[in-house]
Design a protein around this motif. Structure first.
Motif, PDB file in Angstrom:
ATOM      1  N   GLU A 146       0.828  -1.197   0.000  1.00  0.00           N
ATOM      2  CA  GLU A 146       0.000   0.000   0.000  1.00  0.00           C
ATOM      3  C   GLU A 146       0.867   1.254   0.000  1.00  0.00           C
ATOM      4  OE1 GLU A 146      -2.587  -0.347   3.383  1.00  0.00           O
ATOM      5  OE2 GLU A 146      -4.076  -1.467   2.220  1.00  0.00           O
ATOM      6  N   TYR A 147       0.301   2.324  -0.559  1.00  0.00           N
ATOM      7  CA  TYR A 147       0.990   3.601  -0.600  1.00  0.00           C
ATOM      8  C   TYR A 147       0.246   4.603   0.287  1.00  0.00           C
ATOM      9  CZ  TYR A 147       3.597   1.872  -4.626  1.00  0.00           C
ATOM     10  OH  TYR A 147       4.419   1.145  -5.441  1.00  0.00           O
ATOM     11  N   SER A 148       0.974   5.404   0.990  1.00  0.00           N
ATOM     12  CA  SER A 148       0.403   6.440   1.842  1.00  0.00           C
ATOM     13  C   SER A 148       1.044   7.768   1.498  1.00  0.00           C
ATOM     14  CB  SER A 148       0.640   6.117   3.317  1.00  0.00           C
ATOM     15  OG  SER A 148       0.486   7.276   4.118  1.00  0.00           O
ATOM     16  N   TYR A 149       0.240   8.774   1.241  1.00  0.00           N
ATOM     17  CA  TYR A 149       0.824  10.076   0.928  1.00  0.00           C
ATOM     18  C   TYR A 149       1.516  10.678   2.143  1.00  0.00           C
ATOM     19  CZ  TYR A 149      -3.351  12.329   3.008  1.00  0.00           C
ATOM     20  OH  TYR A 149      -4.346  12.756   3.849  1.00  0.00           O
ATOM     21  N   VAL A 150       1.104  10.284   3.333  1.00  0.00           N
ATOM     22  CA  VAL A 150       1.744  10.799   4.542  1.00  0.00           C
ATOM     23  C   VAL A 150       3.159  10.239   4.682  1.00  0.00           C
ATOM     24  CG1 VAL A 150       1.643  10.878   7.051  1.00  0.00           C
ATOM     25  CG2 VAL A 150      -0.445  11.198   5.717  1.00  0.00           C
ATOM     26  N   THR A 151       3.325   8.931   4.508  1.00  0.00           N
ATOM     27  CA  THR A 151       4.661   8.342   4.633  1.00  0.00           C
ATOM     28  C   THR A 151       5.549   8.729   3.446  1.00  0.00           C
ATOM     29  OG1 THR A 151       3.865   6.266   3.652  1.00  0.00           O
ATOM     30  CG2 THR A 151       3.886   6.419   6.052  1.00  0.00           C
ATOM     31  N   GLU A 152       4.965   8.878   2.257  1.00  0.00           N
ATOM     32  CA  GLU A 152       5.764   9.344   1.129  1.00  0.00           C
ATOM     33  C   GLU A 152       6.236  10.770   1.374  1.00  0.00           C
ATOM     34  OE1 GLU A 152       4.564   8.783  -2.884  1.00  0.00           O
ATOM     35  OE2 GLU A 152       4.136   6.641  -2.629  1.00  0.00           O
ATOM     36  N   ALA A 153       5.389  11.593   1.984  1.00  0.00           N
ATOM     37  CA  ALA A 153       5.794  12.954   2.317  1.00  0.00           C
ATOM     38  C   ALA A 153       6.934  12.941   3.327  1.00  0.00           C
ATOM     39  CB  ALA A 153       4.611  13.743   2.871  1.00  0.00           C
ATOM     40  N   GLN A 154       6.913  12.009   4.251  1.00  0.00           N
ATOM     41  CA  GLN A 154       8.014  11.881   5.204  1.00  0.00           C
ATOM     42  C   GLN A 154       9.307  11.484   4.493  1.00  0.00           C
ATOM     43  OE1 GLN A 154       6.303   9.008   7.876  1.00  0.00           O
ATOM     44  NE2 GLN A 154       5.193  10.557   9.066  1.00  0.00           N
ATOM     45  N   ASP A 155       9.202  10.554   3.538  1.00  0.00           N
ATOM     46  CA  ASP A 155      10.382  10.169   2.750  1.00  0.00           C
ATOM     47  C   ASP A 155      10.905  11.360   1.947  1.00  0.00           C
ATOM     48  OD1 ASP A 155      10.114   7.637   3.738  1.00  0.00           O
ATOM     49  OD2 ASP A 155       9.438   6.725   1.872  1.00  0.00           O
ATOM     50  N   LEU A 156       9.974  12.124   1.376  1.00  0.00           N
ATOM     51  CA  LEU A 156      10.354  13.318   0.620  1.00  0.00           C
ATOM     52  C   LEU A 156      11.108  14.302   1.512  1.00  0.00           C
ATOM     53  CD1 LEU A 156      10.294  15.352  -1.707  1.00  0.00           C
ATOM     54  CD2 LEU A 156       7.902  15.827  -1.148  1.00  0.00           C
ATOM     55  N   MET A 157      10.610  14.512   2.719  1.00  0.00           N
ATOM     56  CA  MET A 157      11.266  15.453   3.622  1.00  0.00           C
ATOM     57  C   MET A 157      12.618  14.937   4.112  1.00  0.00           C
ATOM     58  SD  MET A 157       9.343  17.947   3.356  1.00  0.00           S
ATOM     59  CE  MET A 157      10.458  18.923   4.349  1.00  0.00           C
ATOM     60  N   ALA A 158      12.747  13.632   4.261  1.00  0.00           N
ATOM     61  CA  ALA A 158      14.052  13.059   4.610  1.00  0.00           C
ATOM     62  C   ALA A 158      15.048  13.307   3.480  1.00  0.00           C
ATOM     63  CB  ALA A 158      13.919  11.566   4.894  1.00  0.00           C
ATOM     64  N   MET A 159      14.595  13.090   2.243  1.00  0.00           N
ATOM     65  CA  MET A 159      15.451  13.343   1.088  1.00  0.00           C
ATOM     66  C   MET A 159      15.801  14.827   1.010  1.00  0.00           C
ATOM     67  SD  MET A 159      17.011  11.751  -1.396  1.00  0.00           S
ATOM     68  CE  MET A 159      16.163  10.162  -1.452  1.00  0.00           C
ATOM     69  N   PHE A 160      14.816  15.673   1.254  1.00  0.00           N
ATOM     70  CA  PHE A 160      15.036  17.121   1.272  1.00  0.00           C
ATOM     71  C   PHE A 160      16.109  17.492   2.300  1.00  0.00           C
ATOM     72  CE2 PHE A 160      14.061  21.002   3.615  1.00  0.00           C
ATOM     73  CZ  PHE A 160      14.066  21.972   2.635  1.00  0.00           C
ATOM     74  N   ASP A 161      15.989  16.936   3.498  1.00  0.00           N
ATOM     75  CA  ASP A 161      16.937  17.271   4.565  1.00  0.00           C
ATOM     76  C   ASP A 161      18.341  16.801   4.213  1.00  0.00           C
ATOM     77  OD1 ASP A 161      17.295  18.381   7.273  1.00  0.00           O
ATOM     78  OD2 ASP A 161      17.851  16.327   7.789  1.00  0.00           O
ATOM     79  N   GLY A 162      18.449  15.603   3.655  1.00  0.00           N
ATOM     80  CA  GLY A 162      19.759  15.077   3.298  1.00  0.00           C
ATOM     81  C   GLY A 162      20.397  15.819   2.140  1.00  0.00           C
ATOM     82  N   VAL A 163      19.619  16.084   1.098  1.00  0.00           N
ATOM     83  CA  VAL A 163      20.168  16.711  -0.111  1.00  0.00           C
ATOM     84  C   VAL A 163      20.517  18.175   0.129  1.00  0.00           C
ATOM     85  CG1 VAL A 163      19.615  17.428  -2.473  1.00  0.00           C
ATOM     86  CG2 VAL A 163      19.070  15.103  -1.713  1.00  0.00           C
ATOM     87  N   THR A 164      19.664  18.919   0.827  1.00  0.00           N
ATOM     88  CA  THR A 164      19.928  20.345   1.016  1.00  0.00           C
ATOM     89  C   THR A 164      21.071  20.606   1.988  1.00  0.00           C
ATOM     90  OG1 THR A 164      18.176  20.508   2.707  1.00  0.00           O
ATOM     91  CG2 THR A 164      17.584  21.063   0.420  1.00  0.00           C
ATOM     92  N   SER A 165      21.581  19.563   2.627  1.00  0.00           N
ATOM     93  CA  SER A 165      22.749  19.727   3.487  1.00  0.00           C
ATOM     94  C   SER A 165      24.052  19.594   2.702  1.00  0.00           C
ATOM     95  CB  SER A 165      22.728  18.687   4.612  1.00  0.00           C
ATOM     96  OG  SER A 165      22.926  17.371   4.092  1.00  0.00           O
TER      97      SER A 165
END
Length: 276
Positions: free
Chosen positions: A130-149
């Motif tokens: 199953e896919y959840s937009y909430v957990t995908e958003a969390q993955d997106l924000m993790a990627m955001f935090d890692g990449v923007t550093s």
């Protein structure tokens, strides 16, 4: 992960430095989204800030980096397409449709990189089918935090781009986490966003303080053609949003209007990023 090759880049710069300005390939795709998803209804509380606990470059060929971001024991895979030059570069995070492979959007990432914008594709994975937009958003924000550093990314020029279910993921992440990063989030680009999977996404939209560009098609099967009121409702709910309809495109935007949409996305980023 499967990735296209692209120029070895090694730079050192500050997150607060100003970005350089820079300069296609297209992939013929037909994506059929899966129907298994979890529409999680969120409450009115602001979710905790997502902080990456690790960032690795797994492989690199020319200016394409295969990366892995960690949040405690969770791993999120992705690919960064970097422009030529020394950076730091503005960055756009691309979220695909429900169950679609990230590599179906390589043409968008490559075209952004060719125009001076770093582009990040994320390999979202289903949990128990199953896919959840909430957990995908969390993955997106993790990627955001890692990449923007990273020193080659200008963290104050971050944009999110999402298609269909990914448009919902993008909207949700932008709205729910904006208060943590008002100086970094500059804009959202939503292509045929599937807002129906959430009961309260419209209520959250006023929380986003950046610019928003919404694309809709006009052909059969498109949200813009069949239910434009859903896009117009979002336009009114966001503080600063515009809709652009692309004639003849359906929900998947695989026709002649795809290039128009990509160029308009690039123009939106360049017109709204911090300059100095």
């Amino acid at each position: 992960l499967v990735m296209a090759s692209a120029v070895l880049l090694s730079v050192v710069s500050s997150c607060d430095a100003k970005p350089d300005q820079s300069s296609v390939s297209s992939v013929d795709i037909t994506v059929t989204e899966t129907t298994s998803e979890t529409a999680i209804i969120s409450d009115n509380s602001i979710p905790d800030k997502v902080v990456a606990t690790g960032f690795d470059v797994i492989d690199q060929e020319d200016n394409t980096k295969l990366i892995k971001v960690y949040v405690d024991e969770r791993e999120i895979d992705g690919v960064i397409y970097l422009p030529e030059g020394t950076g730091p570069f503005p960055v756009c995070f691309i979220s695909q449709g429900l169950g679609a492979p990230y590599y179906a959007y390589i043409d968008i990432a490559e075209e952004m990189a060719a125009n001076g914008i770093a582009a990040v594709l994320i390999d979202y994975e289903a949990e128990d089918g199953e896919y959840s937009y909430v957990t995908e958003a969390q993955d997106l924000m993790a990627m955001f935090d890692g990449v923007t550093s990273q020193p080659y990314i200008y963290c104050r020029n971050a944009f999110f781009w999402g298609h269909s279910f990914g448009g919902l993921v993008t909207a949700y992440a932008g709205c729910e986490y904006y208060s943590y990063y008002p100086e970094k989030f500059k804009g959202l680009i939503l292509l045929e966003p599937s807002f129906d999977f959430s009961d309260d996404i419209y209520d959250k939209m006023p929380a986003f303080g950046g610019k928003v560009l919404i694309f809709g098609g006009t052909a059969g099967g498109s949200i813009g053609g069949g239910s434009p009121e859903k896009l117009e409702k979002a336009q009114k709910a966001f503080k600063d949003a515009n809709i652009r309809y692309i004639e003849g495109e359906d929900h998947y935007f695989n026709g002649a209007g795809r290039d128009t949409m990509i160029q308009a996305s690039i123009d939106f980023i360049k017109n709204n990023m911090e300059k100095g």
